[in-house]
Design an enzyme around this catalytic site. Structure first.
Site, mmCIF file in Angstrom:
data_model
loop_
_atom_site.group_PDB
_atom_site.id
_atom_site.type_symbol
_atom_site.label_atom_id
_atom_site.label_comp_id
_atom_site.label_asym_id
_atom_site.label_seq_id
_atom_site.Cartn_x
_atom_site.Cartn_y
_atom_site.Cartn_z
ATOM 1 N N TYR A 130 0.411 -1.381 -0.005
ATOM 2 C CA TYR A 130 0.154 0.262 -0.008
ATOM 3 C C TYR A 130 0.605 0.906 -0.062
ATOM 4 O O TYR A 130 1.458 1.538 0.550
ATOM 5 C CB TYR A 130 -0.929 -0.135 1.247
ATOM 6 C CG TYR A 130 -2.336 0.538 0.797
ATOM 7 C CD1 TYR A 130 -2.855 0.856 -0.366
ATOM 8 C CD2 TYR A 130 -2.482 2.164 2.094
ATOM 9 C CE1 TYR A 130 -4.666 1.384 -0.591
ATOM 10 C CE2 TYR A 130 -2.993 2.950 1.686
ATOM 11 C CZ TYR A 130 -4.363 2.613 0.927
ATOM 12 O OH TYR A 130 -5.437 3.467 0.793
ATOM 13 N N TRP A 176 -7.650 9.430 -3.861
ATOM 14 C CA TRP A 176 -7.496 8.743 -2.588
ATOM 15 C C TRP A 176 -8.070 9.552 -1.880
ATOM 16 O O TRP A 176 -8.149 10.677 -1.809
ATOM 17 C CB TRP A 176 -6.213 8.558 -2.717
ATOM 18 C CG TRP A 176 -5.461 7.516 -1.779
ATOM 19 C CD1 TRP A 176 -5.879 6.511 -0.913
ATOM 20 C CD2 TRP A 176 -4.275 8.031 -1.027
ATOM 21 N NE1 TRP A 176 -5.289 5.966 -0.191
ATOM 22 C CE2 TRP A 176 -3.899 7.050 -0.128
ATOM 23 C CE3 TRP A 176 -3.393 8.735 -1.171
ATOM 24 C CZ2 TRP A 176 -3.250 6.751 0.607
ATOM 25 C CZ3 TRP A 176 -1.899 9.015 -0.205
ATOM 26 C CH2 TRP A 176 -1.751 7.666 1.339
#
Length: 376
Positions: free
Chosen positions: A96, A313
């Site tokens: 991630y 995001w």
């Protein structure tokens, strides 16, 4: 230094696919504040901890961890429910964009109830429901001592599982529908991964705004059942990925206009096909890459259709915007929940102690239910 944790859920709970916790569990959640004044200070707790990156089912362990005292600007909370999201899996795997220091506790999203507040805490009080303000908090635990600034309150009159899954997927859907194109009733949006948590939220929020949605999912044995479920949420059209390349798409555009906005969580050929159907001047927003393939943009789409290709995001949005902006969004989402216009995704409730079962289920292909870790 360890993130702060708390007590473990020992009660056996059944697996279900619905949007509300059992009546008994919900009653306990509501009674937590009243009982908190009589609870002895927590000195240790249970949490799902990983010391190395790797396969979540192998590196995650259920452990006891000490709790620190509650400071003046701290809050003691008891976690009620915490989902397993793809970003949680990626974080444990070490892939991630942001990674916590190790050892770490899994989970970036969840719902907790305030049991105790420090003397200088002003934004929440005992009994409030709260969710994390940012990623990396570590929500797969039963309790925690957290900084006041790390949490934000949510309405206590919405379903537990809806509140527990509010801060990531619905927020992502809300922002993408609001921030990239000016959409009016009757306009269209096309998206892939439409059965994902974000996809289901997009369908419902778009329907509440009077928007058409063209929803793309992978072919599967239960396609018809899944299609019917998405339509029950408000989906205008549900199609297979192969349908994007077929002449039958022209029939869809006889009933609704070509989309101004495309939402991409897959990448690869799927993203290219979404671009093909955009209006001139439309936008494709990428928020995921499930296929692990790059987004390929035809030159003709850029030159002759003037499409915009962007990314989103939600973690970055939260960091760039104020507490008040986040609060306003949560209030609007909770209003949709109260009016029955938004619901939690299909969920499977799993006791924290059965975390391996939940992790395995979350990583299977064609998973139809979001795994929710339940504590008590």
């Amino acid at each position: 230094m360890w993130p702060q944790l708390g007590r473990v859920c020992r009660k056996n709970m059944f697996i279900c696919q619905r949007n509300l916790l059992s009546a008994a569990t919900l009653s306990k959640c509501r009674q937590g504040a009243a009982a908190s004044n009589h609870v002895r200070p927590l000195s240790s707790c249970k949490a799902l901890v990983y010391r190395n990156h790797g396969d979540p089912s192998q590196v995650i362990q259920l452990e006891n961890v000490d709790l620190p005292p509650v400071g003046p600007k701290d809050v003691l909370v008891k976690f009620l429910a915490a989902p397993i999201n793809p970003s949680d899996i990626n974080m444990i795997q070490g892939t991630y964009a942001i990674l916590p220091d190790l050892p770490a506790i899994g989970g970036n999203e969840g719902l907790a109830q305030v049991l105790e507040v420090g003397g200088k805490v002003t934004s929440v009080q005992v009994g409030d429901w709260v969710i994390p303000r940012d990623s990396g908090l570590g929500t797969w635990r039963t309790a925690a001592v957290l900084a006041e600034n790390d949490i934000i309150s949510v309405a206590g009159d919405v379903p537990v599982l809806a509140a527990a899954t509010l801060g990531v997927n619905p927020c992502t859907a809300f922002r993408m529908l609001a921030d990239f194109e000016t959409l009016r009733p009757g306009d269209s949006v096309i998206q892939n991964a439409a059965n994902s948590g974000v996809g289901q939220a997009v369908i419902q929020i778009a329907a509440a705004k009077g928007l058409n949605t063209i929803n793309v999912i992978r072919d599967r044995p239960d396609f018809r059942q899944l299609s019917d479920r998405l339509k029950s949420l408000g989906a205008s059209h549900v199609i297979k990925e192969d349908d994007l390349r077929r002449p039958e798409m022209k029939e869809i555009f006889k009933t609704c206009p070509k989309p101004k906005l495309a939402l991409n969580a897959v990448g690869g050929k799927s993203a290219t096909e979404l671009l093909r159907h955009l209006q001139v001047g439309g936008s494709m927003v990428t928020y995921g890459g499930m296929s692990k393939q790059p987004v390929t943009v035809p030159v003709s789409a850029l030159i002759f259709k003037d499409v915009k290709v962007l990314g989103f995001w939600v973690t970055q949005w939260k960091r760039q915007h104020s507490h008040e902006a986040f609060r306003l969004m949560l209030d609007e989402l909770c209003s949709l929940l109260r009016r029955g216009k938004l619901s939690a995704p299909a969920c499977a409730e799993v006791p924290l102690s059965d975390y391996r079962q939940a992790l395995d289920a979350a990583m299977r292909p064609f998973t139809s239910a979001k795994q929710i870790l339940i504590t008590d």
